[in-house]
Enzyme design. Structure first.
Site, PDB file in Angstrom:
ATOM      1  N   GLY A  11      16.075 -29.873 -42.480  1.00 21.20           N
ATOM      2  CA  GLY A  11      16.563 -31.033 -41.274  1.00 21.20           C
ATOM      3  C   GLY A  11      18.032 -30.805 -41.387  1.00 21.20           C
ATOM      4  N   GLN A  12      18.695 -31.959 -40.923  1.00 22.62           N
ATOM      5  CA  GLN A  12      20.154 -31.866 -40.572  1.00 22.62           C
ATOM      6  C   GLN A  12      21.044 -31.955 -41.889  1.00 22.62           C
ATOM      7  OE1 GLN A  12      22.115 -34.402 -37.278  1.00 22.62           O
ATOM      8  NE2 GLN A  12      20.436 -35.631 -37.915  1.00 22.62           N
ATOM      9  N   LEU A  13      20.597 -32.951 -42.678  1.00 25.85           N
ATOM     10  CA  LEU A  13      21.379 -32.929 -44.236  1.00 25.85           C
ATOM     11  C   LEU A  13      20.948 -31.798 -44.964  1.00 25.85           C
ATOM     12  CD1 LEU A  13      23.091 -34.473 -46.037  1.00 25.85           C
ATOM     13  CD2 LEU A  13      21.177 -35.837 -46.793  1.00 25.85           C
ATOM     14  N   TYR A  62      10.785 -39.425 -42.618  1.00 31.16           N
ATOM     15  CA  TYR A  62      10.154 -39.617 -41.196  1.00 31.16           C
ATOM     16  C   TYR A  62      11.500 -40.169 -40.515  1.00 31.16           C
ATOM     17  CZ  TYR A  62       7.278 -40.908 -37.411  1.00 31.16           C
ATOM     18  OH  TYR A  62       6.727 -41.203 -35.970  1.00 31.16           O
ATOM     19  N   THR A  63      12.090 -39.641 -39.522  1.00 32.96           N
ATOM     20  CA  THR A  63      13.186 -40.225 -38.846  1.00 32.96           C
ATOM     21  C   THR A  63      13.241 -40.389 -37.417  1.00 32.96           C
ATOM     22  OG1 THR A  63      14.095 -37.941 -38.376  1.00 32.96           O
ATOM     23  CG2 THR A  63      14.844 -39.044 -40.454  1.00 32.96           C
ATOM     24  N   TYR A 126      10.726 -48.024 -38.713  1.00 34.28           N
ATOM     25  CA  TYR A 126      11.467 -47.126 -39.502  1.00 34.28           C
ATOM     26  C   TYR A 126      12.188 -47.884 -40.774  1.00 34.28           C
ATOM     27  CZ  TYR A 126      15.397 -43.859 -40.556  1.00 34.28           C
ATOM     28  OH  TYR A 126      16.545 -43.386 -41.304  1.00 34.28           O
TER      29      TYR A 126
HETATM   30  N1  LIG Z   1      19.051 -38.706 -38.497  1.00 35.42           N
HETATM   31  C1  LIG Z   1      20.010 -40.089 -38.790  1.00 35.42           C
HETATM   32  O1  LIG Z   1      20.615 -40.495 -37.810  1.00 35.42           O
HETATM   33  C2  LIG Z   1      20.275 -40.659 -40.059  1.00 35.42           C
HETATM   34  C3  LIG Z   1      19.250 -40.383 -41.105  1.00 35.42           C
HETATM   35  N2  LIG Z   1      19.297 -41.069 -42.428  1.00 35.42           N
HETATM   36  C4  LIG Z   1      18.530 -40.477 -43.343  1.00 35.42           C
HETATM   37  O2  LIG Z   1      19.257 -39.487 -43.844  1.00 35.42           O
HETATM   38  C5  LIG Z   1      18.297 -38.490 -44.374  1.00 35.42           C
HETATM   39  C6  LIG Z   1      18.244 -37.255 -43.927  1.00 35.42           C
HETATM   40  O3  LIG Z   1      18.117 -37.427 -42.438  1.00 35.42           O
HETATM   41  P1  LIG Z   1      18.113 -36.223 -41.410  1.00 35.42           P
HETATM   42  O4  LIG Z   1      18.571 -34.766 -42.166  1.00 35.42           O
HETATM   43  O5  LIG Z   1      18.958 -36.451 -40.170  1.00 35.42           O
HETATM   44  O6  LIG Z   1      16.651 -35.994 -41.330  1.00 35.42           O
HETATM   45  P2  LIG Z   1      15.885 -34.834 -40.046  1.00 35.42           P
HETATM   46  O7  LIG Z   1      14.905 -35.645 -39.485  1.00 35.42           O
HETATM   47  O8  LIG Z   1      16.882 -33.885 -39.778  1.00 35.42           O
HETATM   48  O9  LIG Z   1      15.347 -33.995 -41.619  1.00 35.42           O
HETATM   49  C7  LIG Z   1      14.281 -34.595 -42.140  1.00 35.42           C
HETATM   50  C8  LIG Z   1      13.576 -33.528 -42.900  1.00 35.42           C
HETATM   51  O10 LIG Z   1      12.523 -33.925 -43.643  1.00 35.42           O
HETATM   52  C9  LIG Z   1      11.206 -33.080 -43.523  1.00 35.42           C
HETATM   53  N3  LIG Z   1       9.836 -33.678 -43.947  1.00 35.42           N
HETATM   54  C10 LIG Z   1       9.247 -34.514 -43.224  1.00 35.42           C
HETATM   55  N4  LIG Z   1       8.038 -35.058 -43.738  1.00 35.42           N
HETATM   56  C11 LIG Z   1       7.935 -34.186 -44.933  1.00 35.42           C
HETATM   57  C12 LIG Z   1       7.399 -34.139 -45.922  1.00 35.42           C
HETATM   58  N5  LIG Z   1       6.151 -34.935 -46.078  1.00 35.42           N
HETATM   59  N6  LIG Z   1       7.510 -33.305 -47.077  1.00 35.42           N
HETATM   60  C13 LIG Z   1       8.713 -32.760 -46.917  1.00 35.42           C
HETATM   61  N7  LIG Z   1       9.717 -32.777 -46.030  1.00 35.42           N
HETATM   62  C14 LIG Z   1       9.230 -33.398 -44.950  1.00 35.42           C
HETATM   63  C15 LIG Z   1      11.196 -32.662 -42.019  1.00 35.42           C
HETATM   64  O11 LIG Z   1      10.429 -31.659 -41.623  1.00 35.42           O
HETATM   65  P3  LIG Z   1       9.322 -31.519 -40.397  1.00 35.42           P
HETATM   66  O12 LIG Z   1      10.404 -31.697 -39.311  1.00 35.42           O
HETATM   67  O13 LIG Z   1       8.809 -30.128 -40.854  1.00 35.42           O
HETATM   68  O14 LIG Z   1       8.619 -32.514 -40.664  1.00 35.42           O
HETATM   69  C16 LIG Z   1      12.560 -32.658 -41.613  1.00 35.42           C
HETATM   70  O15 LIG Z   1      13.160 -31.009 -42.132  1.00 35.42           O
HETATM   71  C17 LIG Z   1      16.857 -39.234 -44.298  1.00 35.42           C
HETATM   72  O16 LIG Z   1      16.554 -39.787 -45.332  1.00 35.42           O
HETATM   73  C18 LIG Z   1      17.036 -40.100 -43.161  1.00 35.42           C
HETATM   74  O17 LIG Z   1      16.304 -41.239 -43.282  1.00 35.42           O
HETATM   75  C19 LIG Z   1      20.007 -42.147 -42.406  1.00 35.42           C
HETATM   76  C20 LIG Z   1      20.766 -42.921 -41.514  1.00 35.42           C
HETATM   77  C21 LIG Z   1      20.793 -41.928 -40.099  1.00 35.42           C
HETATM   78  C1  LIG Z   2      19.767 -41.050 -24.860  1.00 38.34           C
HETATM   79  C2  LIG Z   2      20.226 -42.495 -24.647  1.00 38.34           C
HETATM   80  C3  LIG Z   2      20.584 -43.365 -25.693  1.00 38.34           C
HETATM   81  N1  LIG Z   2      20.784 -44.644 -25.802  1.00 38.34           N
HETATM   82  C4  LIG Z   2      20.758 -45.391 -26.895  1.00 38.34           C
HETATM   83  C5  LIG Z   2      19.386 -45.692 -27.570  1.00 38.34           C
HETATM   84  C6  LIG Z   2      19.852 -46.110 -28.864  1.00 38.34           C
HETATM   85  O1  LIG Z   2      20.175 -47.298 -29.019  1.00 38.34           O
HETATM   86  C7  LIG Z   2      21.241 -45.085 -29.368  1.00 38.34           C
HETATM   87  C8  LIG Z   2      20.917 -44.096 -30.267  1.00 38.34           C
HETATM   88  O2  LIG Z   2      19.721 -43.452 -29.968  1.00 38.34           O
HETATM   89  P1  LIG Z   2      19.113 -42.111 -30.555  1.00 38.34           P
HETATM   90  O3  LIG Z   2      17.578 -42.173 -30.389  1.00 38.34           O
HETATM   91  O4  LIG Z   2      19.656 -40.994 -30.357  1.00 38.34           O
HETATM   92  O5  LIG Z   2      19.487 -42.651 -32.238  1.00 38.34           O
HETATM   93  P2  LIG Z   2      18.459 -43.290 -33.021  1.00 38.34           P
HETATM   94  O6  LIG Z   2      17.450 -42.446 -33.348  1.00 38.34           O
HETATM   95  O7  LIG Z   2      18.261 -44.861 -32.869  1.00 38.34           O
HETATM   96  O8  LIG Z   2      19.385 -43.111 -34.624  1.00 38.34           O
HETATM   97  C9  LIG Z   2      19.286 -43.593 -35.707  1.00 38.34           C
HETATM   98  O9  LIG Z   2      18.331 -42.732 -36.528  1.00 38.34           O
HETATM   99  C10 LIG Z   2      17.852 -43.107 -37.689  1.00 38.34           C
HETATM  100  C11 LIG Z   2      17.115 -41.911 -38.157  1.00 38.34           C
HETATM  101  C12 LIG Z   2      18.928 -43.808 -38.481  1.00 38.34           C
HETATM  102  O10 LIG Z   2      18.676 -43.834 -39.619  1.00 38.34           O
HETATM  103  C13 LIG Z   2      19.915 -44.630 -37.717  1.00 38.34           C
HETATM  104  O11 LIG Z   2      21.229 -44.601 -38.648  1.00 38.34           O
HETATM  105  C14 LIG Z   2      20.421 -44.033 -36.216  1.00 38.34           C
HETATM  106  O12 LIG Z   2      21.126 -42.924 -36.582  1.00 38.34           O
HETATM  107  O13 LIG Z   2      21.698 -44.786 -28.018  1.00 38.34           O
HETATM  108  C15 LIG Z   2      21.343 -45.005 -24.482  1.00 38.34           C
HETATM  109  O14 LIG Z   2      21.670 -46.046 -24.391  1.00 38.34           O
HETATM  110  N2  LIG Z   2      21.199 -43.997 -23.282  1.00 38.34           N
HETATM  111  C16 LIG Z   2      20.819 -42.806 -23.529  1.00 38.34           C
HETATM  112  O15 LIG Z   2      20.678 -42.225 -22.655  1.00 38.34           O
END
Ligand SMILES: NC(=O)C1=CN([C@@H]2O[C@H](COP(=O)(O)OP(=O)(O)OC[C@H]3O[C@@H](n4cnc5c(N)ncnc54)[C@H](OP(=O)(O)O)[C@@H]3O)[C@@H](O)[C@H]2O)C=CC1
Ligand SMILES: Cc1cn([C@H]2C[C@H](O)[C@@H](COP(=O)(O)OP(=O)(O)O[C@H]3O[C@@H](C)C(=O)[C@@H](O)[C@H]3O)O2)c(=O)[nH]c1=O
Length: 283
Positions: A11-13, A62-63, A126
Site C-alpha cells: 500500500g501507500q505507507l 481496508y481503506t 470505515y
Molecule cells: N489512505 C488514507 O487516506 C489514510 C489511511 N490511514 C490509515 O493508514 C494506514 C495505511 O494506509 P494506506 O497505505 O493509505 O492504505 P492502502 O489502502 O494504500 O494499503 C493498504 C494495504 O493493505 C493491504 N491489505 C488489505 N487487506 C489485507 C489483509 N487482510 N492482509 C494483508 N494486507 C491487506 C492492501 O492490499 P490489497 O490491496 O491487496 O488488498 C493494501 O496493500 C491504514 O491503516 C489506513 O487506515 C489513515 C488516514 C488516512
Molecule cells: C473526486 C472528488 C472528491 N471530492 C471530495 C469527496 C471527499 O469528501 C473528499 C476526499 O475524497 P477521497 O475519496 O479522495 O478521500 P477519502 O477516501 O475520503 O479519504 C479518506 O481516506 C481514509 C482512508 C482516511 O483515513 C481519511 O483520513 C481520508 O484520507 O473529496 C470532491 O468534493 N470532488 C471530487 O471531484
C-alpha cells in the site's frame, strides 16, 4: 540487529517504508496480502513463530471509505480482526506493535485540533472499524504505538492527489468540497516518523496523532495541487451536500500533534510536502 515485520507493504505507507528501509540498519520482512493475510490466524501466528520481531508495523487496512458502507463485514475483518490477531501475536512475543489509525475516528464537531484524549465518535463504517481496531490493540498489547493520521497521499497507490491529476487530464473545471477541513499528510513523512520512533527506541507507548502541519479543506488541497502543477483547472468550492457520497465524513478532523512532537518527530508543512511529492511524481 532489530527485526521488523511490515504488513500490507504494497500500500501507500508500506511502499514508502520500503524506500526508507534500504538506508537503515534493520532487517525488514515486508509482507503483502498474498504472503501474510492479517485476518488469517494461522498465517499470523506462523510468522511470529518463525522469527522474533522487535517491531511489527501494521500498514494493512481496508481503506475504501465509501465501499465500506456496503462491505461492513470485510472492513471489520481486516481493520478489527486483523489488528486484533497481530496485537495478540505481538503481545505473546514481546513485539512492539505500531498500528496506524485515522482522523475518521472523530465525528468532526470540534472547533480546535483533536487531542488524543478527545472522545472518538466515528460517523462512517470505515471510521467505526478503525476505532474498534484501535480498541482491540489497546486491550491486548501493552507495548503498542497507535498512530492516527489523515488524508494520506503518496507517489504510490491511489489517493486524492492522483485523482485530481487524473481528472485534470480530461476536465478544465471541478467542484470540490470546501467544508471538510483537515490536514493532508505525505505518506513519506509518516514513514519517516515511524522510523524516528523505532530508531529512538521510545517506550512511551500509547495513542498519538501524526499529520503534516497546517490546515486545509479538500478544495484548498485541490487548488494547491493545480497551482503547484500549473494546471489550468477552475476549482469550484462546494458544500458537502452538493457531493453526495455513501459514507459521511467529518467536517473538521485537524489533529493536535504536540504529543508526538515530544518524541522528536517532525511534522513538515503540508504544502511543502505536497510539492515534494509532486516533484517526485514528475521525476
Ligand atoms: N489512505 C488514507 O487516506 C489514510 C489511511 N490511514 C490509515 O493508514 C494506514 C495505511 O494506509 P494506506 O497505505 O493509505 O492504505 P492502502 O489502502 O494504500 O494499503 C493498504 C494495504 O493493505 C493491504 N491489505 C488489505 N487487506 C489485507 C489483509 N487482510 N492482509 C494483508 N494486507 C491487506 C492492501 O492490499 P490489497 O490491496 O491487496 O488488498 C493494501 O496493500 C491504514 O491503516 C489506513 O487506515 C489513515 C488516514 C488516512
Ligand atoms: C473526486 C472528488 C472528491 N471530492 C471530495 C469527496 C471527499 O469528501 C473528499 C476526499 O475524497 P477521497 O475519496 O479522495 O478521500 P477519502 O477516501 O475520503 O479519504 C479518506 O481516506 C481514509 C482512508 C482516511 O483515513 C481519511 O483520513 C481520508 O484520507 O473529496 C470532491 O468534493 N470532488 C471530487 O471531484
Amino acid at each position: 540487529m532489530k527485526k521488523i515485520l511490515v504488513t500490507g507493504a504494497d500500500g501507500q505507507l508500506g511502499s514508502e517504508l520500503k524506500l526508507l528501509a534500504a538506508d537503515l540498519p534493520f532487517h525488514f520482512d515486508f509482507t503483502d496480502h498474498t504472503h501474510l493475510d492479517i485476518t488469517n490466524a494461522q498465517e499470523v501466528s506462523a510468522y511470529f513463530q518463525k522469527s522474533h520481531y522487535n517491531y511489527c508495523i501494521n500498514c494493512a487496512a481496508y481503506t475504501a471509505v465509501d465501499k465500506a458502507e456496503s462491505e461492513q463485514d470485510t472492513a471489520t475483518k481486516v481493520n478489527v480482526t486483523g489488528a486484533s490477531l497481530l496485537a495478540q501475536s505481538c503481545h505473546e512475543s514481546g513485539t512492539v506493535l505500531i498500528h496506524i489509525s485515522t482522523d475518521f475516528v472523530f465525528d468532526g464537531k470540534n472547533h480546535k485540533p483533536y487531542q488524543e484524549t478527545d472522545i472518538a465518535a466515528p460517523i462512517s463504517v470505515y471510521g467505526v472499524t478503525k476505532w474498534q481496531g484501535e480498541e482491540a490493540v489497546r486491550n491486548v498489547s501493552d507495548k503498542s504505538f497507535i498512530l492516527r493520521t489523515s488524508w494520506l497521499y503518496s507517489t504510490f497507490g491511489g489517493n486524492f492527489v492522483k485523482t485530481m491529476l487524473r481528472l485534470a487530464e480530461t476536465r478544465n473545471e471541478l467542484s470540490i468540497i470546501a467544508d471538510q477541513i483537515g490536514t493532508p499528510t505525505y505518506a513519506a513523512d509518516l514513514a519517516k516518523a515511524i522510523m524516528q520512533i523505532i530508531e529512538s527506541g521510545a517506550t512511551e507507548y500509547g495513542t498519538y496523532h501524526f499529520s503534516n502541519e497546517g490546515v486545509a479543506s479538500w478544495y484548498d488541497f485541490a487548488q494547491a495541487i493545480f497551482e503547484l502543477k500549473q494546471l489550468p483547472v477552475k476549482v469550484n468550492a462546494i458544500p458537502t451536500e452538493q457531493y453526495p457520497t455513501p459514507a459521511r465524513r467529518p467536517h473538521y478532523s485537524v489533529m493536535d500533534k504536540s504529543k508526538i512532537k515530544q518524541l522528536g518527530v517532525e511534522t513538515p508543512y503540508w504544502r511543502d510536502s505536497l510539492k515534494a511529492c509532486l516533484d517526485k511524481l514528475e521525476s
